[in-house]
Write a protein that holds these residues in place. Structure first.
Motif, PDB file in Angstrom:
ATOM      1  N   ILE A  72      36.533  22.479 -33.487  1.00 30.40           N
ATOM      2  CA  ILE A  72      35.088  22.712 -33.507  1.00 30.40           C
ATOM      3  C   ILE A  72      34.815  23.870 -32.575  1.00 30.40           C
ATOM      4  O   ILE A  72      34.864  23.728 -31.350  1.00 30.40           O
ATOM      5  N   SER A  73      34.554  25.028 -33.164  1.00 25.18           N
ATOM      6  CA  SER A  73      34.416  26.234 -32.342  1.00 25.18           C
ATOM      7  C   SER A  73      33.237  26.109 -31.387  1.00 25.18           C
ATOM      8  O   SER A  73      32.173  25.584 -31.738  1.00 25.18           O
TER       9      SER A  73
ATOM     10  N   ILE B  67      24.473  19.049 -38.521  1.00 25.53           N
ATOM     11  CA  ILE B  67      25.608  18.965 -39.450  1.00 25.53           C
ATOM     12  C   ILE B  67      26.354  20.293 -39.400  1.00 25.53           C
ATOM     13  O   ILE B  67      25.729  21.360 -39.381  1.00 25.53           O
ATOM     14  N   MET B  68      27.666  20.238 -39.400  1.00 22.06           N
ATOM     15  CA  MET B  68      28.468  21.456 -39.555  1.00 22.06           C
ATOM     16  C   MET B  68      29.559  21.211 -40.600  1.00 22.06           C
ATOM     17  O   MET B  68      29.909  20.066 -40.898  1.00 22.06           O
ATOM     18  N   THR B  69      30.059  22.297 -41.169  1.00 23.31           N
ATOM     19  CA  THR B  69      31.211  22.211 -42.066  1.00 23.31           C
ATOM     20  C   THR B  69      32.480  22.336 -41.235  1.00 23.31           C
ATOM     21  O   THR B  69      32.501  23.008 -40.203  1.00 23.31           O
ATOM     22  N   MET B  70      33.552  21.697 -41.695  1.00 25.28           N
ATOM     23  CA  MET B  70      34.825  21.799 -40.959  1.00 25.28           C
ATOM     24  C   MET B  70      35.997  21.742 -41.934  1.00 25.28           C
ATOM     25  O   MET B  70      36.095  20.832 -42.762  1.00 25.28           O
ATOM     26  N   GLY B  71      36.867  22.713 -41.817  1.00 23.82           N
ATOM     27  CA  GLY B  71      38.061  22.747 -42.663  1.00 23.82           C
ATOM     28  C   GLY B  71      39.347  22.675 -41.858  1.00 23.82           C
ATOM     29  O   GLY B  71      40.424  22.550 -42.418  1.00 23.82           O
ATOM     30  N   TRP B  72      39.222  22.766 -40.535  1.00 24.08           N
ATOM     31  CA  TRP B  72      40.414  22.767 -39.673  1.00 24.08           C
ATOM     32  C   TRP B  72      40.529  21.412 -39.002  1.00 24.08           C
ATOM     33  O   TRP B  72      39.998  21.178 -37.909  1.00 24.08           O
TER      34      TRP B  72
ATOM     35  N   ASN C 210      39.323  24.458 -28.241  1.00 21.54           N
ATOM     36  CA  ASN C 210      38.201  23.835 -28.970  1.00 21.54           C
ATOM     37  C   ASN C 210      38.699  22.728 -29.902  1.00 21.54           C
ATOM     38  O   ASN C 210      38.121  22.479 -30.966  1.00 21.54           O
ATOM     39  N   PHE C 211      39.780  22.071 -29.509  1.00 20.21           N
ATOM     40  CA  PHE C 211      40.413  21.061 -30.357  1.00 20.21           C
ATOM     41  C   PHE C 211      40.099  19.662 -29.814  1.00 20.21           C
ATOM     42  O   PHE C 211      40.494  19.307 -28.710  1.00 20.21           O
ATOM     43  N   PHE C 212      39.381  18.889 -30.616  1.00 22.97           N
ATOM     44  CA  PHE C 212      38.949  17.537 -30.248  1.00 22.97           C
ATOM     45  C   PHE C 212      39.837  16.515 -30.957  1.00 22.97           C
ATOM     46  O   PHE C 212      40.068  16.639 -32.163  1.00 22.97           O
TER      47      PHE C 212
END
Lengths: 183, 183
Positions: A55-56, A35-40, A137-139
């Protein structure tokens, strides 16, 4: 724990994502969950239902999502604020975050990645376009199945401002009378 | 009207954009100004300061921004909610939105597009990458200059959920003690 979830039209996920909440991205790859957090992130299209996400490559999830081509975008509410902060400040290379943070991995319908049961909504995603992954790093994902708790209609979400500070969602303001077209 | 604005570090614009507010995008092309509403955007990088934005080709602003390669992302606060709704439901092909909605066009520092004086913050943008414009109407801008009102620190913003309904920003919640790294 949120109430019972129902299928939700994937073309309408902007209702939950366009306001800009912090989300939890769950993934599964080679038998491991993370699990990761994502704000972008940004909605990009209604139909197909597209969402662009940063997602870096420094995140453990990056390789798992690139390898599997799938993830689930989960919408946490304010009860989970400490968990969200802790998820964002730990790495799946060292711990199993479902175990460490007492979260429940549920089987999804269309993807192998798990849903997070404790979240208000779960959006199952398949990688749609990786053209900008190398450079930014943009999916770009397509949401292929959505599960949303029926109540409350507008869940209390968290919106990250940086520096350890979240904005919590406030009141709703209806301006339908001013709308002559779909915005 | 917001208080006096100061220069703000462009690498920190995530403080205002990551929470996901509706923004007003102003542009200038061939001597005409225009404004559009935008809810589909994402921070993409701290430095250079990159922001990805969905600007539909159906918008009058699309050709103006493509032609000029510039725009300003302006952050409106809740006092402007009716104006925001009206801007999103009218077209610059028929009216001058600055005139029609009593907004003040200020000269920017680095771009030709005007700032909207009534907004809390103004981010001057130059087109950085148009690789996804043809396929998705997705523009990647670099913020090259930022102006932010000094107070309040956390302005009351609007977050669009679709169907004529906005979520207004609520309380702030600090969780710095849980942060071991920059998120």
């Amino acid at each position: 724990m949120p109430g019972k979830k129902s299928d939700f039209p994937v073309s309408d996920v902007r209702k939950y994502l366009e306001p800009g909440p912090i989300v939890l991205v769950s993934s599964r790859w080679q038998g491991k969950n993370n699990i990761m957090t994502m704000g972008w992130h940004s909605v990009m299209e209604f139909s197909p239902s597209l969402v662009g996400c940063l997602i870096s490559s420094g995140n453990h999830s990056f390789g798992m999502i690139r390898g599997s081509g799938e993830c689930v975008i989960n919408l946490p509410t304010v009860e989970l604020i400490d968990t969200v902060a802790r998820i964002g400040n730990s790495t799946g290379s060292e711990i199993d975050k479902f175990d460490a943070f007492d979260l429940t991995a549920e089987e999804a319908g269309e993807v192998d990645a798990p849903l997070i049961k404790e979240c208000h909504a779960n959006f199952e995603c398949r990688l749609h376009d990786d053209a900008l992954v190398e450079k930014y790093n943009f999916f770009i994902f397509e949401v292929i199945k959505a599960h949303v708790a029926s109540k409350p209609e507008h869940p209390k979400t968290m919106h990250y401002t940086g520096d350890g500070v979240f904005m919590l969602s406030g009141k709703m303001a209806k301006r339908r009378a001013l709308f002559t077209k779909v915005l």
